[in-house]
Design a protein around this motif. Structure first.
Motif, PDB file in Angstrom:
ATOM      1  N   PRO A  40      44.719  36.873  38.103  1.00 51.75           N
ATOM      2  CA  PRO A  40      44.254  37.421  39.375  1.00 51.75           C
ATOM      3  C   PRO A  40      45.273  38.352  39.996  1.00 51.75           C
ATOM      4  O   PRO A  40      46.476  38.097  39.986  1.00 51.75           O
ATOM      5  CB  PRO A  40      44.043  36.163  40.238  1.00 51.75           C
ATOM      6  N   GLY A  41      44.794  39.454  40.505  1.00 48.84           N
ATOM      7  CA  GLY A  41      45.633  40.418  41.209  1.00 48.84           C
ATOM      8  C   GLY A  41      44.953  40.815  42.504  1.00 48.84           C
ATOM      9  O   GLY A  41      44.065  40.134  42.992  1.00 48.84           O
ATOM     10  N   TRP A  42      45.387  41.932  43.076  1.00 49.73           N
ATOM     11  CA  TRP A  42      44.743  42.393  44.295  1.00 49.73           C
ATOM     12  C   TRP A  42      43.328  42.839  43.989  1.00 49.73           C
ATOM     13  O   TRP A  42      43.094  43.631  43.095  1.00 49.73           O
ATOM     14  CB  TRP A  42      45.542  43.523  44.915  1.00 49.73           C
ATOM     15  N   ALA A  43      42.369  42.329  44.709  1.00 47.86           N
ATOM     16  CA  ALA A  43      40.964  42.535  44.398  1.00 47.86           C
ATOM     17  C   ALA A  43      40.412  43.716  45.185  1.00 47.86           C
ATOM     18  O   ALA A  43      40.838  44.007  46.305  1.00 47.86           O
ATOM     19  CB  ALA A  43      40.165  41.276  44.713  1.00 47.86           C
ATOM     20  N   SER A  74      38.461  44.727  53.147  1.00 50.22           N
ATOM     21  CA  SER A  74      37.304  44.712  54.053  1.00 50.22           C
ATOM     22  C   SER A  74      37.011  43.304  54.541  1.00 50.22           C
ATOM     23  O   SER A  74      36.724  43.091  55.739  1.00 50.22           O
ATOM     24  CB  SER A  74      36.081  45.288  53.330  1.00 50.22           C
ATOM     25  N   LEU A  75      37.085  42.326  53.629  1.00 52.65           N
ATOM     26  CA  LEU A  75      36.824  40.951  54.038  1.00 52.65           C
ATOM     27  C   LEU A  75      37.873  40.454  55.019  1.00 52.65           C
ATOM     28  O   LEU A  75      37.552  39.777  56.005  1.00 52.65           O
ATOM     29  CB  LEU A  75      36.794  40.044  52.800  1.00 52.65           C
ATOM     30  N   ILE A  76      39.132  40.791  54.777  1.00 47.73           N
ATOM     31  CA  ILE A  76      40.201  40.336  55.667  1.00 47.73           C
ATOM     32  C   ILE A  76      40.073  40.973  57.051  1.00 47.73           C
ATOM     33  O   ILE A  76      40.284  40.329  58.084  1.00 47.73           O
ATOM     34  CB  ILE A  76      41.565  40.661  55.036  1.00 47.73           C
ATOM     35  N   ILE A 103      38.463  33.835  45.985  1.00 48.61           N
ATOM     36  CA  ILE A 103      39.607  33.290  46.722  1.00 48.61           C
ATOM     37  C   ILE A 103      40.910  33.635  46.024  1.00 48.61           C
ATOM     38  O   ILE A 103      41.895  34.049  46.656  1.00 48.61           O
ATOM     39  CB  ILE A 103      39.444  31.764  46.879  1.00 48.61           C
ATOM     40  N   ASN A 104      40.942  33.493  44.699  1.00 48.21           N
ATOM     41  CA  ASN A 104      42.159  33.837  43.958  1.00 48.21           C
ATOM     42  C   ASN A 104      42.487  35.325  44.086  1.00 48.21           C
ATOM     43  O   ASN A 104      43.658  35.708  44.145  1.00 48.21           O
ATOM     44  CB  ASN A 104      41.994  33.471  42.485  1.00 48.21           C
ATOM     45  N   GLY A 105      41.455  36.176  44.122  1.00 46.52           N
ATOM     46  CA  GLY A 105      41.688  37.606  44.273  1.00 46.52           C
ATOM     47  C   GLY A 105      42.242  37.962  45.636  1.00 46.52           C
ATOM     48  O   GLY A 105      43.108  38.839  45.764  1.00 46.52           O
ATOM     49  N   ILE A 106      41.764  37.290  46.663  1.00 42.93           N
ATOM     50  CA  ILE A 106      42.260  37.560  48.013  1.00 42.93           C
ATOM     51  C   ILE A 106      43.705  37.085  48.165  1.00 42.93           C
ATOM     52  O   ILE A 106      44.547  37.764  48.745  1.00 42.93           O
ATOM     53  CB  ILE A 106      41.355  36.888  49.059  1.00 42.93           C
ATOM     54  N   LEU A 107      44.002  35.921  47.605  1.00 40.01           N
ATOM     55  CA  LEU A 107      45.343  35.355  47.729  1.00 40.01           C
ATOM     56  C   LEU A 107      46.320  35.921  46.713  1.00 40.01           C
ATOM     57  O   LEU A 107      47.507  35.567  46.745  1.00 40.01           O
ATOM     58  CB  LEU A 107      45.286  33.828  47.590  1.00 40.01           C
ATOM     59  N   GLN A 108      45.832  36.759  45.776  1.00 39.24           N
ATOM     60  CA  GLN A 108      46.667  37.384  44.750  1.00 39.24           C
ATOM     61  C   GLN A 108      47.367  36.371  43.858  1.00 39.24           C
ATOM     62  O   GLN A 108      48.447  36.632  43.321  1.00 39.24           O
ATOM     63  CB  GLN A 108      47.710  38.292  45.396  1.00 39.24           C
ATOM     64  N   ILE A 136      41.746  26.328  51.839  1.00 37.30           N
ATOM     65  CA  ILE A 136      43.048  26.949  51.597  1.00 37.30           C
ATOM     66  C   ILE A 136      43.329  27.916  52.741  1.00 37.30           C
ATOM     67  O   ILE A 136      42.443  28.667  53.147  1.00 37.30           O
ATOM     68  CB  ILE A 136      43.067  27.692  50.243  1.00 37.30           C
ATOM     69  N   PHE A 137      44.558  27.916  53.234  1.00 38.34           N
ATOM     70  CA  PHE A 137      44.935  28.811  54.324  1.00 38.34           C
ATOM     71  C   PHE A 137      45.391  30.142  53.743  1.00 38.34           C
ATOM     72  O   PHE A 137      46.343  30.185  52.948  1.00 38.34           O
ATOM     73  CB  PHE A 137      46.041  28.192  55.170  1.00 38.34           C
ATOM     74  N   TYR A 138      44.716  31.219  54.153  1.00 36.40           N
ATOM     75  CA  TYR A 138      45.202  32.552  53.821  1.00 36.40           C
ATOM     76  C   TYR A 138      46.374  32.924  54.718  1.00 36.40           C
ATOM     77  O   TYR A 138      47.340  33.543  54.283  1.00 36.40           O
ATOM     78  CB  TYR A 138      44.067  33.569  53.973  1.00 36.40           C
ATOM     79  N   SER A 139      46.275  32.557  55.973  1.00 40.10           N
ATOM     80  CA  SER A 139      47.350  32.739  56.947  1.00 40.10           C
ATOM     81  C   SER A 139      47.185  31.639  57.983  1.00 40.10           C
ATOM     82  O   SER A 139      46.177  30.931  57.988  1.00 40.10           O
ATOM     83  CB  SER A 139      47.259  34.130  57.591  1.00 40.10           C
ATOM     84  N   PRO A 140      48.159  31.447  58.856  1.00 39.94           N
ATOM     85  CA  PRO A 140      48.010  30.405  59.877  1.00 39.94           C
ATOM     86  C   PRO A 140      46.793  30.588  60.770  1.00 39.94           C
ATOM     87  O   PRO A 140      46.425  29.659  61.477  1.00 39.94           O
ATOM     88  CB  PRO A 140      49.311  30.520  60.686  1.00 39.94           C
TER      89      PRO A 140
END
Length: 544
Positions: free
Chosen positions: A271-274, A279-281, A339-344, A363-367
């Motif tokens: 997985p890398g940057w998707a 846009s989703l973030i 999810i893996n693509g977003i979290l890299q 899973i937390f992407y950020s706080p």
């Protein structure tokens, strides 16, 4: 020291039986009994009968009573022997003329008529209800819903697969209740099949929550198809926001037409940057800003992925301090890969087999942003079972009759030309027309799939191999919107089209019109290599 008393094998057996009985009674007391026994007990208490025989898929062997590994396994209706024999007989008949217009599909072509049948809703409950009383009430309402849906299919004259496991539906209910924004993940190859209007209506009207439609795996189709589907959903569902997504944009292969060639087998990709993650973030952060204004919450950072909600690692966040993004969709739609693509990074386990995710996980992407991955569910639909298998909802390895599915594919794309097959009766009867059975026979003979005793081509294995080519994307089969044209794109979507083409052109394979056959997988090659290196006498073997 006193002498030990003799202990016969009969007494030992009796002792083990008593010990096993004590463990079973203790497991039932605390709710850890076996799945089949607990389900049977609940059905006897609710006094409801099943109209259709059920079949569990991906069942794992159970070692002890405390292991409930099959609690969230896929559960569909079992096909009757008469239905299987009828499909096998029909697969041996000549194929009709090729009709590519059958690939055009709308949402209404697959949706059930009544919204109440499209999704079982959670019944009314209160904190004063006991656990056993609540489970029995949900079991009764769910069984009544299944019986109504089976009666609907019976009156319709055909049936489709849908999730019959109540435990999996409970995971969906819990995900929808705890999420602020819902990502409806659909495979770009079959978006009208994966999208459920009943679930969309339930989320937007009854739960009053925002839905973002994620068209995943855009690297498997031509960019014009992706843009056309985005335009279709934005015109027919104006309130929905559509995002194109690909977890592996660097590995994209440009496919001009459906099934133009058989792509080479791809290696396992990290997985890398998707594509589409930004846009989703941005949508999630904008929703978090709105929630922050209402609750006066201040975000503490934007650094990606640190903790997993269910595992207990990392900082604990209250419900008011973060926005929860829930991911729902059909099996094998790519929710975990998203999810893996977003979290890299590989944070959740993924697999090509549908039903791999058993329980919802956070899973937390950020706080300030939390992702919630829900297990895939097969929503009720009136689509044929063949296209459900082709789309990856049903495990290919457990298809009891794959020949009719191959015939379904052959009616829409030219399988004989793409696989470069030779008719088995070309020498004896050259005018014999092609059938689904002959296609599987020729593909098995071409790849050396033969039975052990008689040495004849293994038709079942050949059909299974063709289905795997379609599910994994090596043989491109996809639906298109009505009146689709590859050359006609509106001005407002041309920027998106050019962006997708730029991604596709990076890894476009040119001039790869080779005659590909089903090659052995990388795992099999590694196993053969290990066997050779691990054998002390491998150097003494004479090479052919």
């Amino acid at each position: 020291m006193p002498r030990k008393q003799q202990f016969s094998s009969k007494q030992k057996k009796q002792q083990l039986q008593e010990k096993r009985k004590r463990k079973q009674n203790q497991a039932d007391k605390f709710g850890f009994g076996s799945d089949e026994d607990s389900v049977k007990k609940k059905e006897e208490e609710t006094d409801l009968k099943k109209d259709v025989e059920e079949r569990r898929l991906n069942v794992q062997p159970v070692g002890t009573a405390h292991e409930r590994v099959n609690k969230y396994s896929l559960m569909f209706g079992r096909e009757s022997k008469e239905e299987i024999d009828k499909n096998i007989k029909q697969s041996k008949e000549p194929l009709p003329e090729l009709n590519s217009t059958l690939l055009e599909a709308k949402v209404e072509d697959f949706a059930v008529e009544s919204p109440d049948l499209g999704m079982p809703k959670r019944g009314k409950w209160s904190y004063s209800m006991s656990k056993q009383k609540l489970e029995l009430a949900e079991q009764k309402e769910f069984r009544e819903w299944c019986n109504r849906l089976d009666e609907y299919y019976q009156n319709l004259g055909r049936g489709s697969y849908y999730e019959r496991n109540l435990e999996t539906w409970r995971q969906l209910w819990r995900t929808l209740e705890m999420s602020d924004v819902i990502l409806f993940v659909c495979d770009i190859r079959y978006p009208t099949l994966h999208f459920s209007p009943a679930v969309y209506k339930y989320i937007t009207e009854e739960l009053d929550k925002q839905v973002i439609l994620v068209l995943n795996k855009v690297d498997m189709v031509h960019p014009s198809v992706s843009v056309s589907w985005k335009r279709y959903f934005e015109q027919n569902f104006p309130e929905i926001r559509v995002v194109l997504f690909s977890a592996f944009p660097d590995e994209q292969k440009l496919v001009e037409n459906t099934g133009r060639r058989l792509l080479k087998k791809q290696n396992i990709r990290k997985p890398g940057w998707a594509y589409g993650a930004e846009s989703l973030i941005k949508l999630a952060k904008s929703h978090f800003e709105e929630k922050k204004k209402r609750n006066d919450v201040t975000p503490t950072g934007d650094k990606p992925g640190v903790s997993e909600g269910d595992e207990g690692g990392g900082e604990e966040e209250s419900e008011e301090d973060c926005v929860t993004i829930g991911l729902i969709g059909q099996p094998n739609a790519g929710k975990s890969s998203l999810i893996n693509g977003i979290l890299q990074d590989k944070k959740v386990s993924v697999s090509k087999t549908p039903g791999h995710t058993k329980h919802f996980q956070t899973i937390f992407y950020s706080p300030g942003i939390r992702l919630c991955d829900c297990p895939g569910l097969v929503f009720p639909t009136i689509a044929p079972k063949q296209i459900q298998i082709v789309s990856g909802m049903y495990p290919v390895a457990q298809v009891r009759e794959p020949y009719s599915v191959v015939g379904y594919i052959a009616e829409r794309i030219d399988l004989v030309s793409f696989l470069r097959l030779t008719h088995p009766c070309v020498e004896d009867e050259p005018d014999t027309p092609w059938s689904a059975w002959y296609i599987c026979f020729a593909w098995a003979d071409k790849n050396g799939y033969h039975t052990a005793r008689t040495g004849r081509p293994d038709v079942y294995r050949g059909a299974n191999s063709i289905l795997r080519l379609v599910v994994t994307g090596r043989l491109c089969v996809r639906l298109v919107p009505p009146d689709y044209s590859q050359d006609t794109v509106e001005d407002s979507y041309k920027d998106i089209l050019q962006e997708l083409i730029s991604f596709a052109s990076k890894e476009e394979s040119e001039g790869s019109e080779e005659d590909y056959s089903e090659e052995s997988s990388e795992e099999e090659e590694e196993m053969e290599k290990d066997q050779k290196t691990g054998n002390k006498f491998s150097l003494l073997q004479v090479e052919d």
